[in-house]
Design a protein around this motif. Structure first.
Motif, PDB file in Angstrom:
ATOM      1  N   GLY A   1      44.331  62.432  60.175  1.00 54.87           N
ATOM      2  CA  GLY A   1      43.794  61.477  59.197  1.00 54.87           C
ATOM      3  C   GLY A   1      42.335  61.157  59.468  1.00 54.87           C
ATOM      4  N   THR A  51      38.860  63.114  51.860  1.00 61.94           N
ATOM      5  CA  THR A  51      39.634  61.994  51.323  1.00 61.94           C
ATOM      6  C   THR A  51      38.887  61.374  50.142  1.00 61.94           C
ATOM      7  OG1 THR A  51      38.582  60.550  52.949  1.00 61.94           O
ATOM      8  CG2 THR A  51      40.755  61.395  53.507  1.00 61.94           C
ATOM      9  N   TYR A  85      42.880  64.205  45.018  1.00 59.11           N
ATOM     10  CA  TYR A  85      43.261  64.260  46.434  1.00 59.11           C
ATOM     11  C   TYR A  85      44.394  65.268  46.553  1.00 59.11           C
ATOM     12  CZ  TYR A  85      41.463  59.434  45.958  1.00 59.11           C
ATOM     13  OH  TYR A  85      40.717  58.325  45.641  1.00 59.11           O
ATOM     14  N   CYS A  86      44.612  65.801  47.760  1.00 56.75           N
ATOM     15  CA  CYS A  86      45.826  66.591  47.962  1.00 56.75           C
ATOM     16  C   CYS A  86      46.847  65.694  48.667  1.00 56.75           C
ATOM     17  CB  CYS A  86      45.523  67.899  48.698  1.00 56.75           C
ATOM     18  SG  CYS A  86      44.964  67.706  50.389  1.00 56.75           S
ATOM     19  N   PRO A  87      48.064  66.149  48.944  1.00 58.22           N
ATOM     20  CA  PRO A  87      49.051  65.205  49.510  1.00 58.22           C
ATOM     21  C   PRO A  87      48.570  64.519  50.795  1.00 58.22           C
ATOM     22  CG  PRO A  87      50.174  67.154  48.706  1.00 58.22           C
ATOM     23  CD  PRO A  87      48.694  67.439  48.594  1.00 58.22           C
ATOM     24  N   GLY A  88      48.147  65.294  51.772  1.00 57.40           N
ATOM     25  CA  GLY A  88      47.700  64.711  53.036  1.00 57.40           C
ATOM     26  C   GLY A  88      46.466  63.843  52.878  1.00 57.40           C
ATOM     27  N   ILE A  92      47.227  60.476  50.873  1.00 52.74           N
ATOM     28  CA  ILE A  92      47.873  59.428  51.665  1.00 52.74           C
ATOM     29  C   ILE A  92      46.859  58.862  52.664  1.00 52.74           C
ATOM     30  CG2 ILE A  92      49.731  58.966  53.324  1.00 52.74           C
ATOM     31  CD1 ILE A  92      51.365  61.106  51.725  1.00 52.74           C
ATOM     32  N   ALA A  93      46.048  59.744  53.249  1.00 49.37           N
ATOM     33  CA  ALA A  93      45.009  59.275  54.174  1.00 49.37           C
ATOM     34  C   ALA A  93      44.008  58.369  53.461  1.00 49.37           C
ATOM     35  CB  ALA A  93      44.294  60.469  54.807  1.00 49.37           C
ATOM     36  N   ALA A  94      43.662  58.712  52.209  1.00 45.98           N
ATOM     37  CA  ALA A  94      42.640  57.962  51.465  1.00 45.98           C
ATOM     38  C   ALA A  94      43.006  56.489  51.292  1.00 45.98           C
ATOM     39  CB  ALA A  94      42.397  58.606  50.104  1.00 45.98           C
ATOM     40  N   GLY A 116      43.952  54.594  53.494  1.00 48.11           N
ATOM     41  CA  GLY A 116      43.395  53.913  54.659  1.00 48.11           C
ATOM     42  C   GLY A 116      41.903  53.620  54.559  1.00 48.11           C
ATOM     43  N   SER A 150      40.917  53.451  49.140  1.00 48.01           N
ATOM     44  CA  SER A 150      41.049  54.029  47.792  1.00 48.01           C
ATOM     45  C   SER A 150      42.368  53.597  47.166  1.00 48.01           C
ATOM     46  CB  SER A 150      40.977  55.556  47.856  1.00 48.01           C
ATOM     47  OG  SER A 150      39.790  55.961  48.492  1.00 48.01           O
ATOM     48  N   GLY A 185      48.643  57.448  43.271  1.00 47.57           N
ATOM     49  CA  GLY A 185      48.843  58.880  43.471  1.00 47.57           C
ATOM     50  C   GLY A 185      50.025  59.165  44.380  1.00 47.57           C
ATOM     51  N   THR A 186      50.167  58.369  45.446  1.00 49.18           N
ATOM     52  CA  THR A 186      51.269  58.575  46.396  1.00 49.18           C
ATOM     53  C   THR A 186      52.615  58.250  45.740  1.00 49.18           C
ATOM     54  OG1 THR A 186      49.773  58.067  48.214  1.00 49.18           O
ATOM     55  CG2 THR A 186      52.134  57.956  48.688  1.00 49.18           C
ATOM     56  N   LEU A 187      52.634  57.183  44.922  1.00 48.94           N
ATOM     57  CA  LEU A 187      53.870  56.869  44.201  1.00 48.94           C
ATOM     58  C   LEU A 187      54.220  58.015  43.246  1.00 48.94           C
ATOM     59  CD1 LEU A 187      53.256  53.071  43.440  1.00 48.94           C
ATOM     60  CD2 LEU A 187      54.840  54.051  45.123  1.00 48.94           C
ATOM     61  N   MET A 217      53.470  61.101  43.766  1.00 48.38           N
ATOM     62  CA  MET A 217      53.975  62.193  44.606  1.00 48.38           C
ATOM     63  C   MET A 217      55.465  62.016  44.885  1.00 48.38           C
ATOM     64  SD  MET A 217      51.092  62.749  47.522  1.00 48.38           S
ATOM     65  CE  MET A 217      49.448  62.113  47.246  1.00 48.38           C
ATOM     66  N   LEU A 231      48.568  59.044  58.881  1.00 47.29           N
ATOM     67  CA  LEU A 231      47.343  59.552  58.243  1.00 47.29           C
ATOM     68  C   LEU A 231      46.411  58.432  57.772  1.00 47.29           C
ATOM     69  CD1 LEU A 231      48.689  62.556  56.091  1.00 47.29           C
ATOM     70  CD2 LEU A 231      47.191  62.705  58.091  1.00 47.29           C
ATOM     71  N   PRO A 232      46.934  57.414  57.047  1.00 43.71           N
ATOM     72  CA  PRO A 232      46.032  56.350  56.603  1.00 43.71           C
ATOM     73  C   PRO A 232      45.448  55.549  57.771  1.00 43.71           C
ATOM     74  CG  PRO A 232      48.210  56.073  55.626  1.00 43.71           C
ATOM     75  CD  PRO A 232      48.295  57.250  56.512  1.00 43.71           C
ATOM     76  N   ALA A 251      42.560  57.539  59.046  1.00 41.45           N
ATOM     77  CA  ALA A 251      41.453  57.444  58.094  1.00 41.45           C
ATOM     78  C   ALA A 251      40.816  56.056  58.135  1.00 41.45           C
ATOM     79  CB  ALA A 251      41.946  57.759  56.683  1.00 41.45           C
ATOM     80  N   GLU A 264      38.262  50.516  46.516  1.00 37.66           N
ATOM     81  CA  GLU A 264      37.801  51.106  45.255  1.00 37.66           C
ATOM     82  C   GLU A 264      39.014  51.512  44.441  1.00 37.66           C
ATOM     83  OE1 GLU A 264      34.372  54.303  44.661  1.00 37.66           O
ATOM     84  OE2 GLU A 264      36.266  55.260  45.154  1.00 37.66           O
ATOM     85  N   ALA A 290      46.348  59.102  38.123  1.00 38.57           N
ATOM     86  CA  ALA A 290      46.604  59.397  39.539  1.00 38.57           C
ATOM     87  C   ALA A 290      48.100  59.600  39.762  1.00 38.57           C
ATOM     88  CB  ALA A 290      46.066  58.268  40.417  1.00 38.57           C
ATOM     89  N   GLY A 307      49.598  63.100  40.872  1.00 38.29           N
ATOM     90  CA  GLY A 307      50.369  63.155  42.113  1.00 38.29           C
ATOM     91  C   GLY A 307      51.756  63.745  41.881  1.00 38.29           C
ATOM     92  N   MET A 311      51.427  67.467  41.220  1.00 38.24           N
ATOM     93  CA  MET A 311      51.043  68.136  42.450  1.00 38.24           C
ATOM     94  C   MET A 311      52.242  68.327  43.383  1.00 38.24           C
ATOM     95  SD  MET A 311      47.975  66.982  44.965  1.00 38.24           S
ATOM     96  CE  MET A 311      48.741  65.501  45.632  1.00 38.24           C
ATOM     97  N   LEU A 312      53.038  67.264  43.556  1.00 38.05           N
ATOM     98  CA  LEU A 312      54.175  67.392  44.468  1.00 38.05           C
ATOM     99  C   LEU A 312      55.257  68.306  43.900  1.00 38.05           C
ATOM    100  CD1 LEU A 312      55.782  66.567  47.028  1.00 38.05           C
ATOM    101  CD2 LEU A 312      53.412  65.864  46.940  1.00 38.05           C
TER     102      LEU A 312
END
Lengths: 192, 182
Positions: free
Chosen positions: A24, A33, A102-105, A108-110, A112, A115, A121-123, A125, B88-89, B92, B105, B126, B130, B133-134
């Motif tokens: 991350g 990210t 963003y891509c998956p990894g 999710i990192a973003a 943090g 963003s 986006g994660t939801l 996914m 990961l977060p 970051a 943001e 988004a 997402g 993409m998945l």
């Protein structure tokens, strides 16, 4: 949860957590990210994504194949090739990634780095994963069997020792990098 | 190529050279292979998470689904990769805080310049992006981490096919979405 422990062994979890922490950190510092970096790659304005992937692949590949040769690692973890599913999945993935930015990894990192759109986006996914679980029987019947090659590598499929492939890749990537760096120095976009 | 700064500044510098980052990710992959017999990946965790959320409502919905069962029945739901993804977060966040680049943001700049300032529109896009993409990742059996990094570095045929297709789909979509209006 289902016929076994919910958690893997503490050592595995600890090492996974450390790996994620470093990964991350690196993704954030690499800039991948950021929405504009990912979309910029697909608009062919910013080649950060390609530079990171190719460098990681060459460095990683040399090490993994060297360690395999020395018997230091148990073996490769090659995913089976299903040509139709890989092509369709790749195109769908790329389209979604261009919309999300963003891509998956990295998505999710973003979260943090602040963003908030990456949370949506994660939801999404999670929803996409659930949707695929429902579509799986159909894919198994109609898609996954088309062009099923098994767990093959370029070496196994086309021959030649691995180091020739890695060397060719390194030379190709090196030439591309030199060309990109020269081009970027000539434009308003900083090479970062 | 780069203006070299003292090493002490590296921790606070907002952007690292992509070649440095790529090299370190490559080295990270050596460690995961050597120490844990694992390859870097991310998207399988979203299947496990979706399955565990489903399972909290109805266990039968998971046991009755071949795809969830493949990843969850008889296997720990919270595994190595799950721990990786959850952290990961945090990684970051540390990177962003150390370089003072943390910023809340909702609508990224490039998106705003093309589609305006609406949070609702951005969040909806988004979410949809997402999801798409998945779905694609699971159809292909991996994502940018599992296929494009871990797969490609092992010279896996599946990884290279996926990565080329990813760029085709991504370039076509981005060029369509962000086509200059003038």
């Amino acid at each position: 949860m289902f016929d076994t422990n919910l958690f893997a062994s503490p050592q595995l979890l600890l090492f996974g957590a450390l790996t994620g922490l470093v990964f991350g950190f690196l993704l954030q510092r690499g800039g991948v990210t950021q929405h504009k970096v990912i979309v910029g790659q697909f608009l062919l304005r910013d080649f950060t994504v390609l530079k990171i992937i190719l460098t990681a692949v060459i460095v990683g590949g040399v090490g993994i194949y060297a360690m395999t040769g020395m018997g230091m690692i148990e073996g490769l973890k090659v995913k089976a090739a299903h040509v139709l599913a890989d092509v369709l999945g790749g195109v769908i993935f790329g389209s979604g990634m261009a919309v999300l930015g963003y891509c998956p990894g990295t998505g999710i990192a973003a979260i943090g780095q602040g963003s908030r759109d990456a949370i949506a986006g994660t939801l999404g996914m999670l929803f996409g994963a659930a949707a695929y679980a429902q579509a799986y029987p159909f894919m198994q019947e109609h898609v996954l069997g088309v062009g099923e090659l098994g767990k093959v590598t370029l070496v196994g499929e086309f021959g030649g020792p691995a180091w020739i492939w890695l060397a060719a890749l390194a030379v190709g990537a090196g030439l591309l990098f030199v060309w990109l760096e020269r081009r970027e120095r000539g434009t308003a976009h900083p090479a970062v | 190529m780069q203006t070299t700064l003292p090493a002490t500044n590296l921790w606070t510098r907002a952007r690292w050279s992509p070649y440095l980052v790529g090299t370190l990710i490559g080295v990270l992959s050596w460690v995961t292979f050597y120490v844990m017999d694992q390859a870097l990946g991310a998207s399988t965790t979203l299947v496990r998470a979706a399955g565990m959320i489903t399972g909290a409502v109805s266990e039968e919905a998971v046991r009755g689904n071949a795809y969830y069962s493949k990843y969850l029945v008889g296997k720990p739901g919270i595994d190595w990769q799950f721990a990786l993804v959850v952290m990961l977060p945090i990684g970051a966040l540390i990177a962003a805080r150390l370089s003072k680049s943390f910023r809340s943001e909702s609508v990224p700049e490039l998106w705003r310049s093309r589609f305006g300032n609406s949070k609702g529109l951005r969040y909806a896009a988004a979410f949809a992006g997402g999801a798409l993409m998945l779905f694609g990742a699971r159809l292909a059996g991996g994502c940018t981490s599992g296929h494009s990094i871990s797969g490609n570095l092992q010279l896996a045929v599946s990884g290279w096919i996926f990565t080329i297709a990813l760029f085709v789909g991504g370039i076509a979509t981005a060029m369509t979405l962000y086509k200059k209006q003038s």
